[in-house]
Write a protein that holds these residues in place. Structure first.
Motif, PDB file in Angstrom:
ATOM      1  N   SER A 113      39.444  26.347  47.801  1.00 33.88           N
ATOM      2  CA  SER A 113      39.638  27.017  46.505  1.00 33.88           C
ATOM      3  C   SER A 113      39.955  26.025  45.393  1.00 33.88           C
ATOM      4  O   SER A 113      39.657  26.293  44.219  1.00 33.88           O
ATOM      5  CB  SER A 113      40.766  28.045  46.613  1.00 33.88           C
ATOM      6  OG  SER A 113      41.997  27.415  46.957  1.00 33.88           O
ATOM      7  N   PHE A 114      40.555  24.890  45.728  1.00 33.21           N
ATOM      8  CA  PHE A 114      40.943  23.919  44.706  1.00 33.21           C
ATOM      9  C   PHE A 114      39.989  22.723  44.642  1.00 33.21           C
ATOM     10  O   PHE A 114      40.275  21.729  43.974  1.00 33.21           O
ATOM     11  CB  PHE A 114      42.385  23.438  44.929  1.00 33.21           C
ATOM     12  CG  PHE A 114      42.647  22.858  46.293  1.00 33.21           C
ATOM     13  CD1 PHE A 114      42.585  21.493  46.501  1.00 33.21           C
ATOM     14  CD2 PHE A 114      42.962  23.680  47.363  1.00 33.21           C
ATOM     15  CE1 PHE A 114      42.830  20.949  47.748  1.00 33.21           C
ATOM     16  CE2 PHE A 114      43.219  23.151  48.615  1.00 33.21           C
ATOM     17  CZ  PHE A 114      43.147  21.782  48.815  1.00 33.21           C
ATOM     18  N   TYR A 115      38.848  22.824  45.334  1.00 35.11           N
ATOM     19  CA  TYR A 115      37.868  21.736  45.231  1.00 35.11           C
ATOM     20  C   TYR A 115      37.244  21.741  43.844  1.00 35.11           C
ATOM     21  O   TYR A 115      36.850  22.776  43.309  1.00 35.11           O
ATOM     22  CB  TYR A 115      36.764  21.863  46.283  1.00 35.11           C
ATOM     23  CG  TYR A 115      35.663  20.834  46.081  1.00 35.11           C
ATOM     24  CD1 TYR A 115      35.848  19.528  46.492  1.00 35.11           C
ATOM     25  CD2 TYR A 115      34.496  21.167  45.399  1.00 35.11           C
ATOM     26  CE1 TYR A 115      34.877  18.568  46.264  1.00 35.11           C
ATOM     27  CE2 TYR A 115      33.510  20.209  45.170  1.00 35.11           C
ATOM     28  CZ  TYR A 115      33.706  18.917  45.599  1.00 35.11           C
ATOM     29  OH  TYR A 115      32.744  17.962  45.353  1.00 35.11           O
TER      30      TYR A 115
ATOM     31  N   PRO B 202      46.972  22.309  43.504  1.00 36.01           N
ATOM     32  CA  PRO B 202      47.873  22.296  42.339  1.00 36.01           C
ATOM     33  C   PRO B 202      49.218  22.955  42.643  1.00 36.01           C
ATOM     34  O   PRO B 202      49.335  23.819  43.521  1.00 36.01           O
ATOM     35  CB  PRO B 202      47.087  23.081  41.285  1.00 36.01           C
ATOM     36  CG  PRO B 202      46.103  23.900  42.059  1.00 36.01           C
ATOM     37  CD  PRO B 202      45.753  23.096  43.263  1.00 36.01           C
ATOM     38  N   ASN B 203      50.219  22.493  41.909  1.00 35.89           N
ATOM     39  CA  ASN B 203      51.567  23.066  41.952  1.00 35.89           C
ATOM     40  C   ASN B 203      52.317  22.830  43.266  1.00 35.89           C
ATOM     41  O   ASN B 203      53.317  23.500  43.547  1.00 35.89           O
ATOM     42  CB  ASN B 203      51.526  24.578  41.657  1.00 35.89           C
ATOM     43  CG  ASN B 203      50.893  24.890  40.313  1.00 35.89           C
ATOM     44  OD1 ASN B 203      51.146  24.202  39.326  1.00 35.89           O
ATOM     45  ND2 ASN B 203      50.041  25.901  40.283  1.00 35.89           N
ATOM     46  N   ARG B 204      51.850  21.878  44.065  1.00 32.15           N
ATOM     47  CA  ARG B 204      52.599  21.533  45.274  1.00 32.15           C
ATOM     48  C   ARG B 204      53.674  20.506  44.932  1.00 32.15           C
ATOM     49  O   ARG B 204      53.393  19.459  44.338  1.00 32.15           O
ATOM     50  CB  ARG B 204      51.664  20.953  46.336  1.00 32.15           C
ATOM     51  CG  ARG B 204      50.665  21.939  46.899  1.00 32.15           C
ATOM     52  CD  ARG B 204      51.285  23.003  47.758  1.00 32.15           C
ATOM     53  NE  ARG B 204      52.056  22.499  48.891  1.00 32.15           N
ATOM     54  CZ  ARG B 204      52.377  23.241  49.939  1.00 32.15           C
ATOM     55  NH1 ARG B 204      52.003  24.523  49.998  1.00 32.15           N
ATOM     56  NH2 ARG B 204      53.090  22.729  50.930  1.00 32.15           N
ATOM     57  N   LYS B 205      54.919  20.787  45.321  1.00 34.74           N
ATOM     58  CA  LYS B 205      56.015  19.864  45.064  1.00 34.74           C
ATOM     59  C   LYS B 205      56.064  18.739  46.092  1.00 34.74           C
ATOM     60  O   LYS B 205      56.737  17.732  45.876  1.00 34.74           O
ATOM     61  CB  LYS B 205      57.337  20.630  45.035  1.00 34.74           C
ATOM     62  CG  LYS B 205      57.433  21.637  43.889  1.00 34.74           C
ATOM     63  CD  LYS B 205      58.771  22.347  43.887  1.00 34.74           C
ATOM     64  CE  LYS B 205      58.860  23.334  42.731  1.00 34.74           C
ATOM     65  NZ  LYS B 205      60.161  24.056  42.697  1.00 34.74           N
TER      66      LYS B 205
ATOM     67  N   ILE C 234      51.774  15.332  51.421  1.00 32.42           N
ATOM     68  CA  ILE C 234      50.421  15.792  51.748  1.00 32.42           C
ATOM     69  C   ILE C 234      49.439  14.631  51.702  1.00 32.42           C
ATOM     70  O   ILE C 234      48.596  14.470  52.587  1.00 32.42           O
ATOM     71  CB  ILE C 234      49.989  16.923  50.789  1.00 32.42           C
ATOM     72  CG1 ILE C 234      50.875  18.146  50.992  1.00 32.42           C
ATOM     73  CG2 ILE C 234      48.512  17.279  51.008  1.00 32.42           C
ATOM     74  CD1 ILE C 234      50.699  19.223  49.937  1.00 32.42           C
ATOM     75  N   MET C 235      49.564  13.805  50.672  1.00 28.67           N
ATOM     76  CA  MET C 235      48.676  12.645  50.564  1.00 28.67           C
ATOM     77  C   MET C 235      48.898  11.680  51.727  1.00 28.67           C
ATOM     78  O   MET C 235      47.936  11.134  52.282  1.00 28.67           O
ATOM     79  CB  MET C 235      48.895  11.922  49.234  1.00 28.67           C
ATOM     80  CG  MET C 235      48.131  12.512  48.084  1.00 28.67           C
ATOM     81  SD  MET C 235      48.057  11.347  46.685  1.00 28.67           S
ATOM     82  CE  MET C 235      46.994  12.281  45.579  1.00 28.67           C
ATOM     83  N   LYS C 236      50.145  11.458  52.102  1.00 26.82           N
ATOM     84  CA  LYS C 236      50.427  10.546  53.207  1.00 26.82           C
ATOM     85  C   LYS C 236      49.804  11.063  54.499  1.00 26.82           C
ATOM     86  O   LYS C 236      49.224  10.291  55.280  1.00 26.82           O
ATOM     87  CB  LYS C 236      51.933  10.366  53.373  1.00 26.82           C
ATOM     88  CG  LYS C 236      52.568   9.452  52.332  1.00 26.82           C
ATOM     89  CD  LYS C 236      54.058   9.262  52.602  1.00 26.82           C
ATOM     90  CE  LYS C 236      54.672   8.238  51.659  1.00 26.82           C
ATOM     91  NZ  LYS C 236      56.128   8.033  51.924  1.00 26.82           N
TER      92      LYS C 236
END
Length: 290
Positions: free
Chosen positions: A172-174, A229-232, A237-239
């Motif tokens: 959905s966020f692609y 978006p909007n993930r704190k 997540i990136m790691k």
């Protein structure tokens, strides 16, 4: 007198030779064999019909290659290479070719035209600015050939799923973004990592792997790493995404290509892993539907 001819009207060998001739002495080595030239033309979706060779008094003077795609009902173009033969440099041939390129794009109802230029190629950047191209961002290329220490990064609670790059398009966020070579049509041989928090996809990475003739892994190239978006917990997540992509227990060369400089967190994480920037480009756009 300046004239132009579509590359589709020329033998491929002649087109390939003109490419190498026009890029002679370029900042980086852009020359390539005929087979590689054909493969790149196909993989990047470059249009020989709407790309062209430039002639001055009948002599080859330059080349422009252009590709076209459509996203959300908007037609976009990408300059896949513009160069002037050394003997004709400094004679405003580049300006004439870019004006012809714009004319072709307008005739095809292109709304946005994108290109990249090496950040130290000031003369090319000035030329593009005179054609109303504007700076969008900077793109960095990084590399690392050392062993990665990512033990702490692997200790996470996310679920990770590997698949083909094209599968990320259903998230959905692609967003295809403006970097042509990081878009799914350019990643037919690409792979994906999707990170889940429970049943919800919260991040993804796109990458390529290369192997030698015996099937041994020789390299991994990161193309994109994005978070919903909007993930704190964006850093976590990136790691998790990078740890799965880089496979730190394996020995190979690792690259990150055309990472947007505005993606500060990703670049910071790569530098924590001792990735070094070896090239920087500018990403520019020309809006044609004003």
């Amino acid at each position: 007198m300046i004239t132009y001819k579509p590359l589709s009207e020329l033998p491929l060998k002649e087109v390939s030779e003109l490419w190498n001739k026009a890029f002679e002495g370029y900042i980086v080595n852009a020359s390539m064999s005929l087979d590689r030239f054909i493969a790149r033309t196909v993989s990047e979706g470059l249009s020989l019909e709407h790309s062209f060779a430039c002639y001055v008094e009948g002599e080859q003077a330059g080349i422009v290659m252009e590709g076209f795609r459509e996203f959300s009902g908007k037609k976009i173009a990408w300059n896949g290479g513009t160069a002037v033969v050394p003997a004709f440099r400094g004679k405003r041939i580049g300006s004439a070719m870019m004006a012809k390129n714009q004319e072709i794009n307008e005739g095809l109802s292109v709304e946005y035209a994108y290109l990249e230029a090496i950040s130290t190629n000031e003369s090319a950047i000035r030329l593009y600015e005179t054609m109303n191209y504007e700076l969008m961002d900077r793109l960095v290329l990084l590399s690392n050939e050392q062993k990665l220490e990512m033990t702490d990064w692997s200790a996470h609670s996310f679920a990770v799923k590997k698949g083909l790059a094209i599968e990320a398009g259903s998230l959905s966020f692609y967003n295809p973004g403006e970097v042509w070579q990081a878009q799914l049509p350019s990643l037919k041989d690409g792979e994906s990592v999707v990170v889940y928090d429970g049943q919800v996809a919260v991040g993804y990475g796109l990458f390529r792997r290369s192997f030698d003739s015996f099937g041994k892994l020789t390299g991994i190239t990161l193309i994109r790493c994005e978070v919903a978006p909007n993930r704190k917990d964006k850093e976590d997540i990136m790691k998790a995404t990078l740890c799965e992509i880089w496979q730190p227990t394996l020995s190979c060369k690792r690259n990150a290509h055309n990472i947007r400089a505005s993606n500060n967190l990703l670049i910071e994480l790569l530098k924590q892993l001792d990735f070094n920037v070896y090239m920087e480009q500018v990403l520019m756009v020309q809006q044609l539907d004003k």
